[in-house]
Design an enzyme around this catalytic site. Sequence first.
Site, short mmCIF file in Angstrom:
data_model
loop_
_atom_site.label_atom_id
_atom_site.label_comp_id
_atom_site.label_asym_id
_atom_site.label_seq_id
_atom_site.Cartn_x
_atom_site.Cartn_y
_atom_site.Cartn_z
N HIS A 1 -2.15 -4.49 4.65
CA HIS A 1 -1.91 -5.92 4.37
C HIS A 1 -0.60 -6.67 5.31
CE1 HIS A 1 -4.30 -6.44 0.64
NE2 HIS A 1 -4.23 -5.15 0.71
N GLU B 1 1.13 -3.05 -5.16
CA GLU B 1 0.88 -1.68 -4.84
C GLU B 1 1.94 -0.93 -4.41
OE1 GLU B 1 -3.52 0.39 -3.21
OE2 GLU B 1 -2.82 -1.53 -2.37
N ASN C 1 0.73 -1.21 0.00
CA ASN C 1 -0.01 0.08 -0.12
C ASN C 1 0.75 1.29 -0.04
OD1 ASN C 1 -2.30 1.34 0.02
ND2 ASN C 1 -2.74 1.37 2.11
N ASN D 1 -7.54 -10.06 -4.05
CA ASN D 1 -9.03 -8.98 -3.70
C ASN D 1 -10.45 -9.79 -3.54
OD1 ASN D 1 -8.85 -6.28 -2.89
ND2 ASN D 1 -7.72 -6.03 -4.89
N ASP E 1 -2.10 -9.99 -4.35
CA ASP E 1 -3.40 -9.58 -3.62
C ASP E 1 -4.56 -9.98 -4.67
OD1 ASP E 1 -5.53 -8.17 -2.62
OD2 ASP E 1 -4.46 -6.18 -2.45
#
Length: 259
Positions: free
Chosen positions: A246, A35, A9, A150, A148
């Site tokens: 995360h 990310e 992130n 999602n 990830d």
Amino acid sequence: MRIITCNTNGIRAAQRKGFFTWLSQQNADVVCIQETKAQIHQLDPAVFSPEGYHCTYNDAQRPGYSGTAVFSRVKPKKLVTELGWEPMDSQGRYLQVDFKGLSVISLYVPSGSNGDEAQNRKEIFMEKFLPHLQALKRKRREFVICGDWNICHRAIDLKNWRANRKNSGFLPHERAWLDQVFDEVGWVDVFRRINPDPDQYTWWSNRGQAWAKNVGWRLDYMLCTPGVAATAASASIYRDERFSDHAPLIIDFDTDVEA
């Protein structure tokens, strides 16, 4: 072979929270990051290209958005950064590194949680990525897809599953898509093969006390072809420090990365 995957992130934010200090102590062979939210020219190589690793970043064209990276002890023989369709390519959501007989992929699946348009982009991804998963599975090499995703696969994979049955990430057809990936195409959810326990999450909302109370979602997986999956020896989620919304997922395999 130790592989670590983490959605940071924002890799610069994770660095400020101690991610690279922690990583230097992990003896990982391959590290997959999603990310990154940075362009390569914004990242000081002394910090963001850790010593002893071959580092590859696949940046999104849009500044401060998406992006993937892979760090590996062994120099990859080949890199794949594009799948030939949007939004994957311009958003830097796919990065594949090939070694002898093994490929490792850092994948960042689009989120659908920001409304119908975002969910539609995620649906398009699912439709287009399934044939790619089928094609990879047919190749004469082993694959580990770190990312990830999602999507939570089953009720055990998120705390408040009843309340989220109509929300992106736990929609019935998203879960059915993962059923197809596992049961029909033949990919293996290695963490769940090793650890069948509840309350094993990799993402927590920044709202309320989700992290403190472990009200989370398991969104980060390593999906493996059966050969390398059979060598998986241990799996853990690192929660002693918080680098992102995360947590890092760590899996050790009884095999080696060969040049």
